[in-house]
Write a protein that holds these residues in place. Sequence first.
Motif, PDB file in Angstrom:
ATOM      1  N   THR A 180       0.833  -1.206   0.000  1.00 33.05           N
ATOM      2  CA  THR A 180       0.000   0.000   0.000  1.00 33.05           C
ATOM      3  C   THR A 180       0.861   1.247   0.000  1.00 33.05           C
ATOM      4  N   ALA A 181       1.901   1.247   0.828  1.00 34.54           N
ATOM      5  CA  ALA A 181       2.796   2.396   0.897  1.00 34.54           C
ATOM      6  C   ALA A 181       3.508   2.619  -0.429  1.00 34.54           C
ATOM      7  N   THR A 182       3.855   1.543  -1.116  1.00 35.66           N
ATOM      8  CA  THR A 182       4.546   1.663  -2.405  1.00 35.66           C
ATOM      9  C   THR A 182       3.662   2.335  -3.440  1.00 35.66           C
ATOM     10  N   VAL A 183       2.404   1.912  -3.505  1.00 36.32           N
ATOM     11  CA  VAL A 183       1.476   2.509  -4.470  1.00 36.32           C
ATOM     12  C   VAL A 183       1.256   3.988  -4.158  1.00 36.32           C
ATOM     13  N   LEU A 184       1.081   4.321  -2.884  1.00 37.26           N
ATOM     14  CA  LEU A 184       0.871   5.716  -2.503  1.00 37.26           C
ATOM     15  C   LEU A 184       2.114   6.555  -2.783  1.00 37.26           C
ATOM     16  N   LEU A 185       3.291   5.966  -2.619  1.00 38.51           N
ATOM     17  CA  LEU A 185       4.525   6.688  -2.925  1.00 38.51           C
ATOM     18  C   LEU A 185       4.625   6.982  -4.416  1.00 38.51           C
ATOM     19  N   ILE A 186       4.267   6.013  -5.237  1.00 37.85           N
ATOM     20  CA  ILE A 186       4.298   6.226  -6.688  1.00 37.85           C
ATOM     21  C   ILE A 186       3.354   7.363  -7.079  1.00 37.85           C
ATOM     22  N   LEU A 187       2.146   7.352  -6.527  1.00 43.90           N
ATOM     23  CA  LEU A 187       1.176   8.409  -6.829  1.00 43.90           C
ATOM     24  C   LEU A 187       1.662   9.761  -6.330  1.00 43.90           C
ATOM     25  N   ALA A 188       2.296   9.766  -5.154  1.00 45.95           N
ATOM     26  CA  ALA A 188       2.799  11.029  -4.601  1.00 45.95           C
ATOM     27  C   ALA A 188       3.927  11.595  -5.446  1.00 45.95           C
ATOM     28  N   VAL A 189       4.813  10.723  -5.920  1.00 43.63           N
ATOM     29  CA  VAL A 189       5.918  11.184  -6.768  1.00 43.63           C
ATOM     30  C   VAL A 189       5.378  11.723  -8.094  1.00 43.63           C
ATOM     31  N   GLY A 190       4.287  11.145  -8.588  1.00 47.69           N
ATOM     32  CA  GLY A 190       3.689  11.620  -9.825  1.00 47.69           C
ATOM     33  C   GLY A 190       3.143  13.033  -9.724  1.00 47.69           C
ATOM     34  N   ASN A 191       2.945  13.524  -8.496  1.00 47.95           N
ATOM     35  CA  ASN A 191       2.466  14.900  -8.291  1.00 47.95           C
ATOM     36  C   ASN A 191       3.477  15.741  -7.516  1.00 47.95           C
ATOM     37  N   ILE A 192       4.726  15.318  -7.534  1.00 45.58           N
ATOM     38  CA  ILE A 192       5.715  15.937  -6.650  1.00 45.58           C
ATOM     39  C   ILE A 192       5.978  17.402  -7.007  1.00 45.58           C
ATOM     40  N   MET A 193       5.822  17.765  -8.263  1.00 41.20           N
ATOM     41  CA  MET A 193       6.082  19.146  -8.674  1.00 41.20           C
ATOM     42  C   MET A 193       4.863  20.043  -8.489  1.00 41.20           C
ATOM     43  N   ASP A 194       3.726  19.449  -8.148  1.00 44.78           N
ATOM     44  CA  ASP A 194       2.498  20.225  -7.980  1.00 44.78           C
ATOM     45  C   ASP A 194       2.346  20.658  -6.522  1.00 44.78           C
ATOM     46  N   VAL A 195       3.171  21.601  -6.117  1.00 44.34           N
ATOM     47  CA  VAL A 195       3.064  22.133  -4.760  1.00 44.34           C
ATOM     48  C   VAL A 195       1.739  22.865  -4.630  1.00 44.34           C
ATOM     49  N   GLY A 196       1.044  22.639  -3.507  1.00 38.01           N
ATOM     50  CA  GLY A 196      -0.275  23.223  -3.318  1.00 38.01           C
ATOM     51  C   GLY A 196      -0.302  24.726  -3.554  1.00 38.01           C
ATOM     52  N   PHE A 197      -1.000  25.170  -4.589  1.00 39.31           N
ATOM     53  CA  PHE A 197      -1.021  26.579  -4.951  1.00 39.31           C
ATOM     54  C   PHE A 197      -1.670  27.443  -3.876  1.00 39.31           C
ATOM     55  N   GLU A 198      -2.846  27.021  -3.380  1.00 41.20           N
ATOM     56  CA  GLU A 198      -3.616  27.874  -2.490  1.00 41.20           C
ATOM     57  C   GLU A 198      -2.837  28.251  -1.243  1.00 41.20           C
ATOM     58  N   LYS A 199      -2.265  27.253  -0.585  1.00 39.88           N
ATOM     59  CA  LYS A 199      -1.575  27.515   0.675  1.00 39.88           C
ATOM     60  C   LYS A 199      -0.314  28.337   0.462  1.00 39.88           C
ATOM     61  N   VAL A 200       0.447  28.014  -0.574  1.00 34.04           N
ATOM     62  CA  VAL A 200       1.667  28.774  -0.858  1.00 34.04           C
ATOM     63  C   VAL A 200       1.317  30.219  -1.169  1.00 34.04           C
ATOM     64  N   PHE A 201       0.302  30.426  -1.981  1.00 31.32           N
ATOM     65  CA  PHE A 201      -0.077  31.781  -2.383  1.00 31.32           C
ATOM     66  C   PHE A 201      -0.563  32.597  -1.192  1.00 31.32           C
ATOM     67  N   LEU A 202      -1.319  31.967  -0.286  1.00 29.02           N
ATOM     68  CA  LEU A 202      -1.838  32.680   0.882  1.00 29.02           C
ATOM     69  C   LEU A 202      -0.736  33.001   1.888  1.00 29.02           C
ATOM     70  N   MET A 203       0.277  32.150   1.981  1.00 25.84           N
ATOM     71  CA  MET A 203       1.377  32.373   2.919  1.00 25.84           C
ATOM     72  C   MET A 203       2.451  33.282   2.330  1.00 25.84           C
ATOM     73  N   GLN A 204       2.366  33.562   1.055  1.00 28.72           N
ATOM     74  CA  GLN A 204       3.409  34.304   0.361  1.00 28.72           C
ATOM     75  C   GLN A 204       3.276  35.805   0.607  1.00 28.72           C
ATOM     76  N   ASN A 205       4.416  36.469   0.769  1.00 24.29           N
ATOM     77  CA  ASN A 205       4.443  37.925   0.841  1.00 24.29           C
ATOM     78  C   ASN A 205       5.753  38.415   0.245  1.00 24.29           C
ATOM     79  N   SER A 206       5.916  39.717   0.188  1.00 23.25           N
ATOM     80  CA  SER A 206       7.096  40.293  -0.466  1.00 23.25           C
ATOM     81  C   SER A 206       8.388  40.005   0.281  1.00 23.25           C
ATOM     82  N   LEU A 207       8.288  39.622   1.558  1.00 23.53           N
ATOM     83  CA  LEU A 207       9.484  39.371   2.344  1.00 23.53           C
ATOM     84  C   LEU A 207       9.999  37.943   2.199  1.00 23.53           C
ATOM     85  N   ASN A 208       9.088  36.990   1.972  1.00 24.01           N
ATOM     86  CA  ASN A 208       9.514  35.585   1.856  1.00 24.01           C
ATOM     87  C   ASN A 208       9.417  35.052   0.437  1.00 24.01           C
TER      88      ASN A 208
END
Length: 306
Positions: free
Chosen positions: A221-249
């Motif tokens: 089970t862990a192997t399958v979930l790891l494969i799926l997670a790696v398949g989305n590894i470059m898709d960092v969550g947009f909403e949270k990053v954008f909301l936490m983002q500011n001109s200083l960081n």
Amino acid sequence: MPWTNFRKNYVSNWQLYVLLLPSAVFIALFAYVPMAGIQIAFKSYDFAKGVWGSPWIGFENFQRFFDSYQFSTILINTITLSFYSLIVSFTLPIMFALMLNSFVSRKFKKLVQTITYMPHFISTVVIVGMLIQIFNPRTGALGAMYTFMTNTMLPDAFAKPDAFKHLYVWSGIWQSIGWGSIIYIAALSSVDEELHEAAQIDGASRLKRVIHIDFPSILPTATVLLILAVGNIMDVGFEKVFLMQNSLNISSSEVISTYVYKVGLTIGSGDFSFATAIGLFNSVINFCLLVVVNFAAGRLGKTSLW
């Protein structure tokens, strides 16, 4: 013949195919048909001419992205945040599930499960708002406690680029560790108790039973979930990053997903071709990683998606 086998299977199970039809139509309309728009990554998109009438420019949009002074920063930020999040969010739910499965008291186990599941249902906007309130150096709970104990003001974590990735990843762990452990707990519940009883008779400690019985049972089970997670590894969550983002960081928080949004949709930009090219580059990297990891998992552990 494959077609003959499919026809026989369809005749005997046509009701299941009818139930599958709405989902297949939905996926075709909203997942595959829009893929025709990917062609604008290779065009200079013009609103007046439309997708099909815009002139072809080849790989100019990709070259423009690769030559951009922000390319290395954005790529490094995305990879760093993705791998950091993957390592922590993949290993901790497994460890948590193994620990939770070791509890003898069922009531205590259910209580811990309920408490750890609850943050999953909090929206991303609320999570980021909570982080801002907690770490605010003037009015936040942590800031007030720090000032009371040290008589100095707490440094603003949201103003430090180095602190961004830690805030992002560990707040995500707090929100998702309980929910992420559900599938592992379900897999552990199917382990035959006779295996544990036999191991106890042979003198195996609880830790040895976890290592040699529980962990191998959830490994597929862990192997399958790891494969799926790696398949989305470059898709960092947009909403949270954008909301936490500011001109200083922003030097640490600007990732591909937020950059695509700013290039393609913010007022004054609207460069759809350039944004599509960046998104396509991101998707190709994800696909290549998925294929490589799936192949490696199939060769090493005999468990893969195909």
